[in-house]
Write an enzyme that holds these catalytic residues in place. Structure first.
Site, PDB file in Angstrom:
ATOM      1  N   ASN A  13     -11.014  51.381 -36.426  1.00 40.89           N
ATOM      2  CA  ASN A  13     -11.480  52.483 -35.581  1.00 40.89           C
ATOM      3  C   ASN A  13     -12.991  52.475 -35.372  1.00 40.89           C
ATOM      4  OD1 ASN A  13     -11.279  55.301 -34.365  1.00 40.89           O
ATOM      5  ND2 ASN A  13     -12.581  55.697 -36.144  1.00 40.89           N
ATOM      6  N   TYR A  78     -20.211  46.724 -23.957  1.00 40.25           N
ATOM      7  CA  TYR A  78     -19.214  47.614 -24.581  1.00 40.25           C
ATOM      8  C   TYR A  78     -17.817  47.305 -24.044  1.00 40.25           C
ATOM      9  CZ  TYR A  78     -16.727  51.774 -26.167  1.00 40.25           C
ATOM     10  OH  TYR A  78     -15.809  52.623 -26.743  1.00 40.25           O
ATOM     11  N   LYS A  82     -14.426  45.814 -26.029  1.00 39.43           N
ATOM     12  CA  LYS A  82     -13.107  46.443 -26.065  1.00 39.43           C
ATOM     13  C   LYS A  82     -12.036  45.531 -25.452  1.00 39.43           C
ATOM     14  CE  LYS A  82     -14.359  49.903 -28.371  1.00 39.43           C
ATOM     15  NZ  LYS A  82     -13.824  50.047 -29.749  1.00 39.43           N
TER      16      LYS A  82
HETATM   17  N1  LIG Z   1     -14.900  58.735 -27.775  1.00 32.77           N
HETATM   18  C1  LIG Z   1     -14.488  58.029 -26.724  1.00 32.77           C
HETATM   19  O1  LIG Z   1     -14.595  58.454 -25.545  1.00 32.77           O
HETATM   20  C2  LIG Z   1     -13.827  56.704 -26.941  1.00 32.77           C
HETATM   21  C3  LIG Z   1     -13.080  56.138 -25.884  1.00 32.77           C
HETATM   22  C4  LIG Z   1     -12.469  54.921 -26.074  1.00 32.77           C
HETATM   23  C5  LIG Z   1     -12.557  54.287 -27.280  1.00 32.77           C
HETATM   24  N2  LIG Z   1     -13.301  54.846 -28.304  1.00 32.77           N
HETATM   25  C6  LIG Z   1     -13.384  54.115 -29.556  1.00 32.77           C
HETATM   26  O2  LIG Z   1     -12.886  54.931 -30.589  1.00 32.77           O
HETATM   27  C7  LIG Z   1     -13.414  54.476 -31.839  1.00 32.77           C
HETATM   28  C8  LIG Z   1     -13.903  55.661 -32.637  1.00 32.77           C
HETATM   29  O3  LIG Z   1     -15.040  56.196 -31.962  1.00 32.77           O
HETATM   30  P1  LIG Z   1     -15.309  57.750 -31.875  1.00 32.77           P
HETATM   31  O4  LIG Z   1     -15.254  58.123 -30.446  1.00 32.77           O
HETATM   32  O5  LIG Z   1     -14.479  58.505 -32.848  1.00 32.77           O
HETATM   33  O6  LIG Z   1     -16.851  57.775 -32.259  1.00 32.77           O
HETATM   34  P2  LIG Z   1     -17.627  58.512 -33.443  1.00 32.77           P
HETATM   35  O7  LIG Z   1     -17.210  59.932 -33.513  1.00 32.77           O
HETATM   36  O8  LIG Z   1     -19.067  58.186 -33.195  1.00 32.77           O
HETATM   37  O9  LIG Z   1     -17.106  57.762 -34.728  1.00 32.77           O
HETATM   38  C9  LIG Z   1     -17.484  56.421 -34.937  1.00 32.77           C
HETATM   39  C10 LIG Z   1     -16.894  55.924 -36.226  1.00 32.77           C
HETATM   40  O10 LIG Z   1     -17.386  54.600 -36.451  1.00 32.77           O
HETATM   41  C11 LIG Z   1     -17.983  54.541 -37.736  1.00 32.77           C
HETATM   42  N3  LIG Z   1     -19.149  53.671 -37.713  1.00 32.77           N
HETATM   43  C12 LIG Z   1     -20.181  53.691 -36.837  1.00 32.77           C
HETATM   44  N4  LIG Z   1     -21.066  52.714 -37.135  1.00 32.77           N
HETATM   45  C13 LIG Z   1     -20.580  52.078 -38.235  1.00 32.77           C
HETATM   46  C14 LIG Z   1     -21.018  50.966 -39.012  1.00 32.77           C
HETATM   47  N5  LIG Z   1     -22.135  50.313 -38.707  1.00 32.77           N
HETATM   48  N6  LIG Z   1     -20.268  50.581 -40.065  1.00 32.77           N
HETATM   49  C15 LIG Z   1     -19.116  51.224 -40.367  1.00 32.77           C
HETATM   50  N7  LIG Z   1     -18.629  52.272 -39.654  1.00 32.77           N
HETATM   51  C16 LIG Z   1     -19.354  52.685 -38.605  1.00 32.77           C
HETATM   52  C17 LIG Z   1     -18.398  55.972 -38.053  1.00 32.77           C
HETATM   53  O11 LIG Z   1     -18.464  56.129 -39.444  1.00 32.77           O
HETATM   54  P3  LIG Z   1     -19.470  57.224 -40.092  1.00 32.77           P
HETATM   55  O12 LIG Z   1     -19.019  58.532 -39.602  1.00 32.77           O
HETATM   56  O13 LIG Z   1     -19.301  56.989 -41.565  1.00 32.77           O
HETATM   57  O14 LIG Z   1     -20.840  56.856 -39.592  1.00 32.77           O
HETATM   58  C18 LIG Z   1     -17.266  56.769 -37.418  1.00 32.77           C
HETATM   59  O15 LIG Z   1     -16.170  56.831 -38.293  1.00 32.77           O
HETATM   60  C19 LIG Z   1     -14.515  53.466 -31.480  1.00 32.77           C
HETATM   61  O16 LIG Z   1     -14.030  52.155 -31.678  1.00 32.77           O
HETATM   62  C20 LIG Z   1     -14.769  53.732 -30.011  1.00 32.77           C
HETATM   63  O17 LIG Z   1     -15.282  52.591 -29.346  1.00 32.77           O
HETATM   64  C21 LIG Z   1     -13.904  56.042 -28.169  1.00 32.77           C
END
Ligand SMILES: NC(=O)c1ccc[n+]([C@@H]2O[C@H](COP(=O)([O-])OP(=O)(O)OC[C@H]3O[C@@H](n4cnc5c(N)ncnc54)[C@H](OP(=O)(O)O)[C@@H]3O)[C@@H](O)[C@H]2O)c1
Length: 193
Positions: A13, A78, A82
């Site tokens: 994730n 990005y 993906k």
């Molecule tokens: N939000 C969207 O619109 C969206 C859409 C499509 C896909 N995604 C994907 O969904 C996934 C989760 O993202 P999210 O939206 O939930 O974002 P988020 O709220 O910013 O969470 C990001 C997660 O990644 C972890 N992380 C960030 N940098 C890291 C590092 N260097 N090493 C280890 N862990 C790290 C964070 O851990 P900590 O909290 O411990 O820092 C957190 O658990 C991602 O792969 C993102 O690309 C998101």
């Protein structure tokens, strides 16, 4: 994971988003994005696939994104990261087929999380009708997992649209690698000279 038999599920994730268009972004930031979104995901997914296939059980859920399907509309590094996750998942799914391992790629659209603020981008600029609540997104993803979907697009109303896209790709397959260039390129083949 390789040593601990209790681990039966990997959820890839962790990821970071872009800070804006590629032309305005810092190459070092984009390199760090690849390290997390691609290199770490690959390392973990490969370890899990090898381990779970050998054990004959386990599951891998990789969080990709719909931008894998619409690269023209988003930061290229990005969306490419993906697309990597999507391709990797499809390839692993094909390899572990019949080995007791379930594999899923989840392709969320815009989802209300901290990802935008962490990248220094305000999520307020997005049309609210395009932004899903994170709990709804995860519930849909898990419902897709329970149905055995290899690809889950939580917001897509008609799963047939994905199937049609998938089939269109398969139609290309017989002609993607041939012993001669397509006629439209007008190439005089070396062996014919
Ligand atoms: N939000 C969207 O619109 C969206 C859409 C499509 C896909 N995604 C994907 O969904 C996934 C989760 O993202 P999210 O939206 O939930 O974002 P988020 O709220 O910013 O969470 C990001 C997660 O990644 C972890 N992380 C960030 N940098 C890291 C590092 N260097 N090493 C280890 N862990 C790290 C964070 O851990 P900590 O909290 O411990 O820092 C957190 O658990 C991602 O792969 C993102 O690309 C998101």
């Amino acid at each position: 994971m390789r040593e601990d038999e209790a681990i039966e599920l990997l959820v890839n994730n962790a990821g970071v988003g872009p800070r804006g268009p590629l032309l305005d972004d810092d190459p070092d930031y984009l390199d760090a994005m690849i390290d997390l979104n691609v290199v770490a995901v690959n390392r973990l997914a490969v370890a899990a696939a090898q381990t779970f296939a050998e054990r004959g059980r386990g599951a891998i859920i990789n969080i990709a994104s719909v931008v894998a399907l619409i690269p023209e509309r988003f930061n290229g590094t990005y969306s490419a990261s993906k697309a990597f996750v999507l391709n990797l998942t499809q390839a692993i799914d094909a390899e572990v087929s019949g080995k007791g391992v379930q594999v899923q790629a989840v392709l969320p659209g815009l989802t209300r999380t901290e990802i935008f603020e962490r990248a220094g981008v305000s999520s307020a600029r997005f049309d609210p009708s395009m932004v899903m609540d994170v709990t709804d997104m995860v519930d849909a993803a898990l419902a897709g997992f329970d149905r055995g979907e290899a690809i889950t697009i939580p917001s897509l109303p008609d799963a047939g649209d994905w199937q049609a896209f998938f089939r269109a790709r398969i139609v290309l397959a017989p002609n993607l690698s041939r012993d001669r260039p397509a006629e439209r390129y007008g190439v005089q083949r070396a062996e014919a000279v």
